[in-house]
Every structure is written in C-alpha cells, then in structure tokens.
Design an enzyme around this catalytic site. Structure first.
Site, PDB file in Angstrom:
ATOM      1  N   SER A 109      -3.355   0.887  -4.235  1.00 27.29           N
ATOM      2  CA  SER A 109      -2.486   1.527  -3.255  1.00 27.29           C
ATOM      3  C   SER A 109      -2.501   3.032  -3.460  1.00 27.29           C
ATOM      4  O   SER A 109      -2.136   3.522  -4.529  1.00 27.29           O
ATOM      5  CB  SER A 109      -1.053   1.011  -3.400  1.00 27.29           C
ATOM      6  OG  SER A 109      -0.165   1.807  -2.639  1.00 27.29           O
ATOM      7  N   MET A 145       5.125   4.392   5.783  1.00 27.71           N
ATOM      8  CA  MET A 145       6.551   4.054   5.743  1.00 27.71           C
ATOM      9  C   MET A 145       7.308   5.019   6.644  1.00 27.71           C
ATOM     10  O   MET A 145       6.951   6.199   6.743  1.00 27.71           O
ATOM     11  CB  MET A 145       7.093   4.144   4.315  1.00 27.71           C
ATOM     12  CG  MET A 145       6.357   3.304   3.292  1.00 27.71           C
ATOM     13  SD  MET A 145       7.113   3.477   1.655  1.00 27.71           S
ATOM     14  CE  MET A 145       5.893   2.632   0.633  1.00 27.71           C
ATOM     15  N   ASP A 149       1.806  -7.819  -3.427  1.00 27.94           N
ATOM     16  CA  ASP A 149       2.029  -6.377  -3.513  1.00 27.94           C
ATOM     17  C   ASP A 149       3.329  -6.116  -4.247  1.00 27.94           C
ATOM     18  O   ASP A 149       4.397  -6.534  -3.802  1.00 27.94           O
ATOM     19  CB  ASP A 149       2.081  -5.797  -2.096  1.00 27.94           C
ATOM     20  CG  ASP A 149       2.223  -4.280  -2.072  1.00 27.94           C
ATOM     21  OD1 ASP A 149       2.324  -3.664  -3.144  1.00 27.94           O
ATOM     22  OD2 ASP A 149       2.223  -3.724  -0.956  1.00 27.94           O
ATOM     23  N   ASP A 169      -0.126   2.657   2.716  1.00 25.34           N
ATOM     24  CA  ASP A 169       1.267   2.270   2.942  1.00 25.34           C
ATOM     25  C   ASP A 169       2.031   3.254   3.832  1.00 25.34           C
ATOM     26  O   ASP A 169       2.797   4.080   3.334  1.00 25.34           O
ATOM     27  CB  ASP A 169       2.002   2.161   1.603  1.00 25.34           C
ATOM     28  CG  ASP A 169       1.584   0.944   0.791  1.00 25.34           C
ATOM     29  OD1 ASP A 169       1.566  -0.152   1.358  1.00 25.34           O
ATOM     30  OD2 ASP A 169       1.289   1.100  -0.405  1.00 25.34           O
ATOM     31  N   MET A 215       4.978  -0.438   6.975  1.00 30.83           N
ATOM     32  CA  MET A 215       6.385  -0.638   6.640  1.00 30.83           C
ATOM     33  C   MET A 215       7.209   0.205   7.596  1.00 30.83           C
ATOM     34  O   MET A 215       7.874   1.166   7.204  1.00 30.83           O
ATOM     35  CB  MET A 215       6.635  -0.282   5.173  1.00 30.83           C
ATOM     36  CG  MET A 215       6.130  -1.350   4.231  1.00 30.83           C
ATOM     37  SD  MET A 215       6.201  -0.889   2.489  1.00 30.83           S
ATOM     38  CE  MET A 215       4.554  -0.198   2.297  1.00 30.83           C
ATOM     39  N   HIS A 232      -5.723   0.185  -0.161  1.00 30.68           N
ATOM     40  CA  HIS A 232      -4.450  -0.195   0.452  1.00 30.68           C
ATOM     41  C   HIS A 232      -3.664   1.055   0.820  1.00 30.68           C
ATOM     42  O   HIS A 232      -3.463   1.951  -0.013  1.00 30.68           O
ATOM     43  CB  HIS A 232      -3.642  -1.049  -0.533  1.00 30.68           C
ATOM     44  CG  HIS A 232      -2.451  -1.711   0.072  1.00 30.68           C
ATOM     45  ND1 HIS A 232      -2.534  -2.877   0.796  1.00 30.68           N
ATOM     46  CD2 HIS A 232      -1.136  -1.368   0.058  1.00 30.68           C
ATOM     47  CE1 HIS A 232      -1.318  -3.247   1.193  1.00 30.68           C
ATOM     48  NE2 HIS A 232      -0.450  -2.333   0.764  1.00 30.68           N
ATOM     49  N   MET A 249       5.375 -10.006  -0.622  1.00 26.09           N
ATOM     50  CA  MET A 249       5.929  -8.900  -1.391  1.00 26.09           C
ATOM     51  C   MET A 249       6.549  -9.431  -2.687  1.00 26.09           C
ATOM     52  O   MET A 249       7.323 -10.391  -2.669  1.00 26.09           O
ATOM     53  CB  MET A 249       7.001  -8.167  -0.582  1.00 26.09           C
ATOM     54  CG  MET A 249       6.495  -7.457   0.669  1.00 26.09           C
ATOM     55  SD  MET A 249       5.251  -6.180   0.323  1.00 26.09           S
ATOM     56  CE  MET A 249       6.176  -5.069  -0.763  1.00 26.09           C
ATOM     57  N   HIS A 290      -0.837  -1.352   5.531  1.00 25.94           N
ATOM     58  CA  HIS A 290       0.399  -2.134   5.466  1.00 25.94           C
ATOM     59  C   HIS A 290       1.521  -1.321   6.104  1.00 25.94           C
ATOM     60  O   HIS A 290       2.040  -0.374   5.499  1.00 25.94           O
ATOM     61  CB  HIS A 290       0.692  -2.443   3.986  1.00 25.94           C
ATOM     62  CG  HIS A 290       2.012  -3.089   3.733  1.00 25.94           C
ATOM     63  ND1 HIS A 290       2.561  -3.124   2.451  1.00 25.94           N
ATOM     64  CD2 HIS A 290       2.895  -3.721   4.535  1.00 25.94           C
ATOM     65  CE1 HIS A 290       3.729  -3.750   2.506  1.00 25.94           C
ATOM     66  NE2 HIS A 290       3.951  -4.112   3.759  1.00 25.94           N
TER      67      HIS A 290
END
Length: 227
Positions: A16, A45, A181, A43, A76, A41, A145, A74
């Site tokens: 990540s 957010m 994750d 992320d 979020m 990966h 998760m 991913h």
C-alpha cells in the site's frame, strides 16, 4: 493493462503506497515492484467515509505510468459511484468499493465493469458476508478489512480470520481473488493465507526501513512466512 484471473491459487503481495514516501511515489512504486511486489495498492480516502483524506484521480493518473504490475485501487469514499469513471480513466486495473458506501452495490459493480476495470467489494470488520451473496457473479475481488479503514499502521484484528475462511468457502471455485488489508506482516499473513486469502495488502510492513533492499527483505519475509 488487462488483468486476468489465474485459477491456480498463488500468494500476491500488494504494498500500500499509503505508507510510501509521498514525495517520491513514482520511485517508491518502481522500487517495490523491482523487489518482488505483485500488485500496487492505492488508497483514495475522502475524509467523510473514513477519517482521513489522501489522494484523488489526478494522483492515480500521475502514478499510473510507474506501475508495471497491477494497480489495485481501493476507494474509501462515499458515495463512490460519482467517481468510478474518473478513477477508471486514471488507469485503475481493479476498482474496489465498500459495500457500506452506497445503497446499490449491484449497480455499482456493473458500472465498474462497464468502464473496463475488475470489480472489487470491501467489507468492514462488522459487515457480514451476506451482503455480497446475491452479486457474486459481478465480483472479481473480495477485500476483507482486518482493521477499521482510514489509517495505516493499525493492529490486525484476529477475530476476522474466521471471516476470511468463510469468504473462501463462499467463493468456492468462482474466479474471485480474496484480499486482506490491515496489519498484515510476517506474523499475521500466514493466518490469512491458511484461511484462504491469496492477496495480502501490506503498508508499513513493506515500506519499513526506507530502502529498496529493505523492501525486498520485507516482502520476502511475508512470502516466506506463508510457505
């Protein structure tokens, strides 16, 4: 790049970049890939669905040329549907949305595939697997998760290992990756592998040390622990 599902279960490490040096993201990505990373990966957010604000489609597009493996994004964010096209156009190979982030998961999955990406669903710790039971035919990846989303460096939630095993049973012989994750390291990764996960997202456990040599040792340590 087109991503194909390999029916043979093989361990994949997906570092990540949340734990990478943000001033050198391109270099960091090239370094971890050279040291054995299977996927990258990412992320995004929004500071709303999770209590943190990270990156958007423009940054994903900027790092895309540096990713030679698979860019595993991913989301979020909530609502997610509004941004699917932007993240797909930014170069995502896999787009994962949270089941909790919108009211029409089946529609969202169709949209992701419609933009040419593999479709993933992330489940928070307290979200039951039953929410995806009737849309498995539209899912390419299930992300379980093992922490509460929003920040890296959290401790692994051991009670979720049973959920990983249940997810593997639910998948059966379907062409679906099972990803975990949160808090993944050489101690916890073997638990997830034994339970049926085949993709391990690891942030601080990979980027600890700060040099390419460290990254290589960290990735190897996770993989060797699962053998």
């Amino acid at each position: 790049m087109p991503v194909t599902f390999d029916p043979k279960r093989e361990l994949k490490i997906a570092p990540s970049i949340l734990s990478a040096d943000f001033a050198r993201l391109g270099e960091e990505i090239r370094d971890v890939e050279a040291q054995g990373a299977d996927w990258i990966h990412v992320d995004p957010m929004d500071g709303h669905f999770v209590p943190n604000l990270t990156i958007g489609p423009n940054v994903v597009a900027a790092i895309r040329p540096h990713v030679k493996t698979v860019m595993d994004v991913h989301l979020m964010i909530s609502p997610a549907d509004t941004y699917i096209e932007a993240f797909a156009n930014a170069g995502s190979d896999i787009l994962t949305v949270h089941a909790e982030a919108g009211p029409h998961l089946d529609r969202t999955l169709q949209a992701i595939r419609g933009f040419g990406c593999k479709a993933g669903v992330a489940l928070n710790i307290t979200t039951p697997l039953s929410v995806i039971e009737y849309c498995l035919d539209k899912i390419d990846l299930i992300l379980v998760m093992t922490i509460n989303p929003g920040f890296g460096g959290q401790k692994f939630t051991h009670s979720v290992v049973d959920k990983v095993a249940a997810a593997r049973k639910m998948i059966g012989d379907r062409p679906i990756w099972l990803e975990v994750d949160g808090g993944v390291d050489p101690t916890t990764a073997p638990l997830c592998w034994a339970a049926g996960s085949d993709v391990m997202v690891a942030g601080s456990a990979v980027f600890r040390g700060g040099t390419p040599e460290d990254y290589g040792k960290n990735i190897a340590a996770i993989k060797n622990a699962c053998k």
